[in-house]
Motif scaffolding. Structure first.
Motif, PDB file in Angstrom:
ATOM      1  N   SER A 225       0.550  -1.760   0.002  1.00  0.00           N
ATOM      2  CA  SER A 225      -0.156   0.160  -0.132  1.00  0.00           C
ATOM      3  C   SER A 225       1.042   1.116  -0.241  1.00  0.00           C
ATOM      4  O   SER A 225       1.064   1.951  -0.888  1.00  0.00           O
ATOM      5  CB  SER A 225      -0.828  -0.143   0.995  1.00  0.00           C
ATOM      6  N   ALA A 226       1.574   1.297   1.135  1.00  0.00           N
ATOM      7  CA  ALA A 226       2.708   2.663   1.112  1.00  0.00           C
ATOM      8  C   ALA A 226       3.985   2.506   1.538  1.00  0.00           C
ATOM      9  O   ALA A 226       4.261   2.541   2.313  1.00  0.00           O
ATOM     10  CB  ALA A 226       1.600   3.409   2.170  1.00  0.00           C
TER      11      ALA A 226
ATOM     12  N   ASP B  10       7.204   4.830   0.891  1.00  0.00           N
ATOM     13  CA  ASP B  10       7.924   5.673   1.976  1.00  0.00           C
ATOM     14  C   ASP B  10       8.557   5.101   3.175  1.00  0.00           C
ATOM     15  O   ASP B  10       9.518   5.927   3.979  1.00  0.00           O
ATOM     16  CB  ASP B  10       6.459   5.722   3.913  1.00  0.00           C
TER      17      ASP B  10
ATOM     18  N   GLY C 141      -4.453   3.664   0.551  1.00  0.00           N
ATOM     19  CA  GLY C 141      -3.150   3.675  -0.302  1.00  0.00           C
ATOM     20  C   GLY C 141      -2.661   4.636  -1.147  1.00  0.00           C
ATOM     21  O   GLY C 141      -1.697   4.917  -2.027  1.00  0.00           O
TER      22      GLY C 141
ATOM     23  N   HIS D 276      -0.302   7.334   2.899  1.00  0.00           N
ATOM     24  CA  HIS D 276       1.519   7.601   2.954  1.00  0.00           C
ATOM     25  C   HIS D 276       2.022   9.127   3.695  1.00  0.00           C
ATOM     26  O   HIS D 276       0.629  10.327   3.021  1.00  0.00           O
ATOM     27  CB  HIS D 276       1.372   8.481   1.192  1.00  0.00           C
TER      28      HIS D 276
ATOM     29  N   ASN E 179       4.241   5.150   9.595  1.00  0.00           N
ATOM     30  CA  ASN E 179       5.544   4.627   8.785  1.00  0.00           C
ATOM     31  C   ASN E 179       7.175   5.418   9.175  1.00  0.00           C
ATOM     32  O   ASN E 179       7.815   4.757   9.684  1.00  0.00           O
ATOM     33  CB  ASN E 179       5.652   5.031   7.198  1.00  0.00           C
TER      34      ASN E 179
END
Length: 243
Positions: A12-13, A16, A161, A191, A211
């Motif tokens: 998804s992200a 990062d 995402g 993100h 993240n």
């Protein structure tokens, strides 16, 4: 060189992580191994299956062979849904399997809140309301006062995402509270690595994102401190919140 290992659910992200590695601007290597997400649903039963021991340990050997010094389960909802004690058992099992220090994004948030010296936080969650409240309960179990929870009601990580800076800023604004010393955005599918300075400028206070705190936690486990202002207040050497 310090090598950090992350178990990231699905896709998804995850971009990062190389972005954060670049922004750290130091001798830090970030290694990401993807775990089987199973059913992509922000639903308690699905999240508990996603964080099951067999799914996490499946990726541990690859990280060990990469020579990492710590491992973090890069998932907030797939850890706090087990509750305070269950999440501890999850990371204890991960540490045993990996043979190195381990943690998860949920504990990363708790430790990051303590690092910046915040006692009160507001939560802006992409999750449905019931899941978002479980995260708030996890924070309260750690002694953190939660001023309020804003839920976006999104069911899948895939949808999260797709969000860009405008949606992330809108969530942070909606979640903020005058009594909150920091705002938390708890979803590793979101993100945020490129947006933390803009978020903090907009709100005028520290913003902790999933993240971001996950990588910081990996560094903490290896006793590394990196001054990286492009990643926000958490990566400044001195806490900025006065309590």
């Amino acid at each position: 060189m310090t090598a950090l290992g992350f178990l990231y659910p699905g896709h998804s992200a995850e971009d990062d992580y190389p972005r954060i590695e670049q922004l750290l601007g130091s001798d830090i290597r970030v290694d990401v191994v993807h775990t089987d997400i199973g059913e992509d649903a922000h639903r308690v039963d699905a999240l508990r299956r996603m964080g099951a021991a067999e799914r996490l340990t499946a990726g541990v050997e690859e990280l060990r062979l990469a020579g990492v010094e710590s491992v973090v389960w890069a998932c907030t909802s797939g850890s706090f849904v087990y509750g305070w004690e269950g999440a501890h058992e999850q990371v204890r099992g991960l540490a045993r399997a990996a043979g190195m220090p381990a943690s998860s994004t949920s504990f990363a948030f708790v430790n990051a809140v303590r690092e910046i010296g915040a006692r009160t936080v507001a939560v802006g969650a992409t999750y449905p309301e019931d899941v978002a409240e479980l995260f708030a309960g996890f924070l309260r179990a750690a002694g953190v006062e939660v001023t309020g929870v804003r839920s976006s009601g999104i069911v899948t990580a895939a949808e999260v995402g797709t969000w860009g800076e405008a949606e992330v800023l809108a969530l942070a604004r909606a979640a903020d509270h005058p009594d909150a010393q920091a705002v938390l955005l708890p979803d590793t599918a979101l993100h945020t690595a490129a947006h933390v300075p803009a978020l903090e400028k907009e709100l005028g206070k520290p913003v902790l994102t999933a993240n971001q705190v996950t990588v910081w936690e990996g560094l903490r486990l290896t006793d590394r401190r990196v001054n990286a202002p492009a990643l926000g207040s958490l990566f400044l050497r001195e806490p900025i919140v006065q309590v």
